[in-house]
Motif scaffolding. Sequence first.
Motif, PDB file in Angstrom:
ATOM      1  N   HIS A  48       0.849  -1.184   0.000  1.00  0.00           N
ATOM      2  CA  HIS A  48       0.000   0.000   0.000  1.00  0.00           C
ATOM      3  C   HIS A  48       0.889   1.241   0.000  1.00  0.00           C
ATOM      4  CE1 HIS A  48      -2.433  -3.146   1.879  1.00  0.00           C
ATOM      5  NE2 HIS A  48      -3.485  -2.513   1.426  1.00  0.00           N
ATOM      6  N   ARG A  49       0.667   2.166  -0.945  1.00  0.00           N
ATOM      7  CA  ARG A  49       1.343   3.463  -0.911  1.00  0.00           C
ATOM      8  C   ARG A  49       0.411   4.401  -0.158  1.00  0.00           C
ATOM      9  NH1 ARG A  49       2.406   4.885  -6.257  1.00  0.00           N
ATOM     10  NH2 ARG A  49       4.198   3.537  -6.083  1.00  0.00           N
ATOM     11  N   MET A  50       0.869   4.802   1.035  1.00  0.00           N
ATOM     12  CA  MET A  50       0.033   5.561   1.970  1.00  0.00           C
ATOM     13  C   MET A  50       0.459   7.024   2.004  1.00  0.00           C
ATOM     14  SD  MET A  50      -1.711   2.998   3.447  1.00  0.00           S
ATOM     15  CE  MET A  50      -2.255   3.591   5.024  1.00  0.00           C
ATOM     16  N   PRO A  51      -0.526   7.951   2.047  1.00  0.00           N
ATOM     17  CA  PRO A  51      -0.162   9.364   2.183  1.00  0.00           C
ATOM     18  C   PRO A  51       0.376   9.642   3.589  1.00  0.00           C
ATOM     19  CG  PRO A  51      -2.537   9.104   2.305  1.00  0.00           C
ATOM     20  CD  PRO A  51      -1.964   7.745   2.005  1.00  0.00           C
ATOM     21  N   VAL A  52       1.335  10.556   3.666  1.00  0.00           N
ATOM     22  CA  VAL A  52       1.924  10.947   4.948  1.00  0.00           C
ATOM     23  C   VAL A  52       1.395  12.332   5.295  1.00  0.00           C
ATOM     24  CG1 VAL A  52       4.096  11.450   6.143  1.00  0.00           C
ATOM     25  CG2 VAL A  52       3.991   9.598   4.478  1.00  0.00           C
ATOM     26  N   ASP A  53       1.057  12.538   6.560  1.00  0.00           N
ATOM     27  CA  ASP A  53       0.635  13.869   6.999  1.00  0.00           C
ATOM     28  C   ASP A  53       1.696  14.889   6.616  1.00  0.00           C
ATOM     29  OD1 ASP A  53      -1.699  12.855   8.087  1.00  0.00           O
ATOM     30  OD2 ASP A  53      -0.892  12.696  10.118  1.00  0.00           O
ATOM     31  N   GLY A  54       1.295  15.973   6.021  1.00  0.00           N
ATOM     32  CA  GLY A  54       2.231  17.003   5.614  1.00  0.00           C
ATOM     33  C   GLY A  54       2.744  16.823   4.190  1.00  0.00           C
ATOM     34  N   GLY A  55       2.346  15.741   3.524  1.00  0.00           N
ATOM     35  CA  GLY A  55       2.748  15.507   2.138  1.00  0.00           C
ATOM     36  C   GLY A  55       3.690  14.331   1.991  1.00  0.00           C
ATOM     37  N   GLY A  56       3.747  13.808   0.820  1.00  0.00           N
ATOM     38  CA  GLY A  56       4.598  12.666   0.520  1.00  0.00           C
ATOM     39  C   GLY A  56       3.891  11.338   0.763  1.00  0.00           C
ATOM     40  N   TRP A  57       4.675  10.278   0.626  1.00  0.00           N
ATOM     41  CA  TRP A  57       4.134   8.927   0.699  1.00  0.00           C
ATOM     42  C   TRP A  57       5.033   8.037   1.538  1.00  0.00           C
ATOM     43  CZ3 TRP A  57      -0.541   8.365  -1.510  1.00  0.00           C
ATOM     44  CH2 TRP A  57      -0.917   9.278  -2.489  1.00  0.00           C
ATOM     45  N   ARG A  80     -18.848 -17.682  -3.568  1.00  0.00           N
ATOM     46  CA  ARG A  80     -18.712 -16.339  -3.020  1.00  0.00           C
ATOM     47  C   ARG A  80     -18.149 -16.432  -1.604  1.00  0.00           C
ATOM     48  NH1 ARG A  80     -23.420 -16.265  -6.046  1.00  0.00           N
ATOM     49  NH2 ARG A  80     -23.566 -14.593  -7.591  1.00  0.00           N
ATOM     50  N   PHE A  81     -17.674 -15.304  -1.113  1.00  0.00           N
ATOM     51  CA  PHE A  81     -17.223 -15.244   0.273  1.00  0.00           C
ATOM     52  C   PHE A  81     -18.432 -15.211   1.192  1.00  0.00           C
ATOM     53  CE2 PHE A  81     -13.820 -12.936  -2.026  1.00  0.00           C
ATOM     54  CZ  PHE A  81     -12.752 -13.761  -1.703  1.00  0.00           C
ATOM     55  N   ALA A  82     -18.428 -16.076   2.194  1.00  0.00           N
ATOM     56  CA  ALA A  82     -19.460 -16.050   3.223  1.00  0.00           C
ATOM     57  C   ALA A  82     -18.923 -15.383   4.492  1.00  0.00           C
ATOM     58  CB  ALA A  82     -19.939 -17.458   3.550  1.00  0.00           C
ATOM     59  N   ARG A  83     -17.607 -15.463   4.672  1.00  0.00           N
ATOM     60  CA  ARG A  83     -16.970 -14.891   5.857  1.00  0.00           C
ATOM     61  C   ARG A  83     -15.485 -14.735   5.588  1.00  0.00           C
ATOM     62  NH1 ARG A  83     -17.770 -17.380  11.872  1.00  0.00           N
ATOM     63  NH2 ARG A  83     -16.423 -15.921  12.951  1.00  0.00           N
ATOM     64  N   ARG A  84     -14.919 -13.612   6.015  1.00  0.00           N
ATOM     65  CA  ARG A  84     -13.473 -13.373   5.857  1.00  0.00           C
ATOM     66  C   ARG A  84     -12.922 -12.789   7.149  1.00  0.00           C
ATOM     67  NH1 ARG A  84     -10.496 -11.506   0.479  1.00  0.00           N
ATOM     68  NH2 ARG A  84      -9.631 -13.592   0.622  1.00  0.00           N
ATOM     69  N   SER A  85     -11.770 -13.259   7.536  1.00  0.00           N
ATOM     70  CA  SER A  85     -11.012 -12.670   8.635  1.00  0.00           C
ATOM     71  C   SER A  85      -9.573 -12.540   8.167  1.00  0.00           C
ATOM     72  CB  SER A  85     -11.056 -13.562   9.882  1.00  0.00           C
ATOM     73  OG  SER A  85     -12.380 -13.699  10.348  1.00  0.00           O
ATOM     74  N   VAL A  86      -8.889 -11.525   8.658  1.00  0.00           N
ATOM     75  CA  VAL A  86      -7.500 -11.288   8.276  1.00  0.00           C
ATOM     76  C   VAL A  86      -6.601 -11.487   9.483  1.00  0.00           C
ATOM     77  CG1 VAL A  86      -5.855  -9.543   7.475  1.00  0.00           C
ATOM     78  CG2 VAL A  86      -8.107  -9.692   6.433  1.00  0.00           C
ATOM     79  N   ALA A  87      -5.528 -12.240   9.278  1.00  0.00           N
ATOM     80  CA  ALA A  87      -4.471 -12.379  10.278  1.00  0.00           C
ATOM     81  C   ALA A  87      -3.215 -11.746   9.687  1.00  0.00           C
ATOM     82  CB  ALA A  87      -4.215 -13.849  10.594  1.00  0.00           C
ATOM     83  N   VAL A  88      -2.633 -10.763  10.382  1.00  0.00           N
ATOM     84  CA  VAL A  88      -1.416 -10.101   9.908  1.00  0.00           C
ATOM     85  C   VAL A  88      -0.227 -10.797  10.557  1.00  0.00           C
ATOM     86  CG1 VAL A  88      -0.122  -7.926   9.855  1.00  0.00           C
ATOM     87  CG2 VAL A  88      -2.616  -7.915   9.563  1.00  0.00           C
ATOM     88  N   ASP A  89       0.704 -11.265   9.710  1.00  0.00           N
ATOM     89  CA  ASP A  89       1.878 -11.977  10.207  1.00  0.00           C
ATOM     90  C   ASP A  89       3.089 -11.067  10.366  1.00  0.00           C
ATOM     91  OD1 ASP A  89       0.626 -14.512  10.373  1.00  0.00           O
ATOM     92  OD2 ASP A  89       0.831 -14.748   8.207  1.00  0.00           O
ATOM     93  N   TRP A  90       3.201 -10.054   9.509  1.00  0.00           N
ATOM     94  CA  TRP A  90       4.324  -9.111   9.612  1.00  0.00           C
ATOM     95  C   TRP A  90       4.008  -7.834   8.854  1.00  0.00           C
ATOM     96  CZ3 TRP A  90       6.396  -7.777   4.894  1.00  0.00           C
ATOM     97  CH2 TRP A  90       6.211  -8.685   3.846  1.00  0.00           C
ATOM     98  N   LYS A  91       4.718  -6.763   9.211  1.00  0.00           N
ATOM     99  CA  LYS A  91       4.551  -5.465   8.548  1.00  0.00           C
ATOM    100  C   LYS A  91       5.899  -4.805   8.376  1.00  0.00           C
ATOM    101  CE  LYS A  91       0.055  -3.592   9.711  1.00  0.00           C
ATOM    102  NZ  LYS A  91      -0.655  -2.493  10.327  1.00  0.00           N
ATOM    103  N   GLN A  92       6.006  -4.029   7.307  1.00  0.00           N
ATOM    104  CA  GLN A  92       7.185  -3.204   7.074  1.00  0.00           C
ATOM    105  C   GLN A  92       6.675  -1.850   6.594  1.00  0.00           C
ATOM    106  OE1 GLN A  92       9.949  -4.956   4.348  1.00  0.00           O
ATOM    107  NE2 GLN A  92      11.233  -3.134   4.253  1.00  0.00           N
ATOM    108  N   VAL A  93       7.069  -0.787   7.284  1.00  0.00           N
ATOM    109  CA  VAL A  93       6.639   0.557   6.943  1.00  0.00           C
ATOM    110  C   VAL A  93       7.883   1.430   6.790  1.00  0.00           C
ATOM    111  CG1 VAL A  93       5.272   2.556   7.683  1.00  0.00           C
ATOM    112  CG2 VAL A  93       4.530   0.250   8.295  1.00  0.00           C
ATOM    113  N   GLY A  94       7.919   2.230   5.729  1.00  0.00           N
ATOM    114  CA  GLY A  94       9.059   3.119   5.526  1.00  0.00           C
ATOM    115  C   GLY A  94       8.775   4.123   4.432  1.00  0.00           C
ATOM    116  N   PRO A  95       9.719   5.028   4.221  1.00  0.00           N
ATOM    117  CA  PRO A  95       9.514   6.041   3.185  1.00  0.00           C
ATOM    118  C   PRO A  95       9.383   5.410   1.801  1.00  0.00           C
ATOM    119  CG  PRO A  95      11.738   6.171   4.101  1.00  0.00           C
ATOM    120  CD  PRO A  95      11.005   5.130   4.878  1.00  0.00           C
ATOM    121  N   CYS A  96       8.537   6.021   0.980  1.00  0.00           N
ATOM    122  CA  CYS A  96       8.341   5.546  -0.386  1.00  0.00           C
ATOM    123  C   CYS A  96       9.641   5.728  -1.165  1.00  0.00           C
ATOM    124  CB  CYS A  96       7.208   6.323  -1.048  1.00  0.00           C
ATOM    125  SG  CYS A  96       6.783   5.731  -2.682  1.00  0.00           S
ATOM    126  N   THR A  97      10.084   4.685  -1.813  1.00  0.00           N
ATOM    127  CA  THR A  97      11.356   4.729  -2.538  1.00  0.00           C
ATOM    128  C   THR A  97      11.159   4.899  -4.048  1.00  0.00           C
ATOM    129  OG1 THR A  97      11.372   2.315  -2.678  1.00  0.00           O
ATOM    130  CG2 THR A  97      12.524   3.323  -0.809  1.00  0.00           C
TER     131      THR A  97
END
Length: 173
Positions: free
Chosen positions: A94-103, A125-142
């Motif tokens: 996901h390319r996320m907006p940063v407060d004050g500008g940029g990504w 069709r989907f009858a039910r969905r749940s999400v399990a997050v295993d890991w995350k990495q967040v940093g400046p858009c390169t």
Amino acid sequence: MTALEDKEAIRDLVMSYCRGVDRQDFALLRTLYTDDAVEDDHGGLYSGNAAGYVAWLSEVMPRLGITSHNVTNHLIALDDAASAQGEVHCIAYHRMPVDGGGWEDLVHGMRYLDHYAKGADGRWRFARRSVAVDWKQVGPCTWHPAAPNAGTALKGAHGPGDPSYAILSNPLF
């Protein structure tokens, strides 16, 4: 339908979800859930029914620069002729907006824990969905979309402005 055909139809359902989210095709997303579907918990960001989930997505997704959901593993267990369960491993960007500008870049590994139902029309069709997050990495858009350094390659976009809508003519797209 054979078990193999059912599993392939379920895989198409999951890939259609990825396309719908990444292209922000909310009309497509609405067709992928049963009428009484529950979107249990989408990683702590949304909890409630599927109709509310798609409405929520239509509010929050347009502010994102781009998303890319990439399925890596998908296990499917058929319960009977009209119900199944699955675990979908996905790496999502996901390319996320940063407060004050940029990504900033948000990349995470997650799993969709799904319940599928086959309707009277024969569609899964989907009858039910749940999400399990295993890991995350967040940093400046390169990578900056205004200067993509991608030569003359077509550039992805949300909605009908994406090249796939003009180039691919199959109704699945």
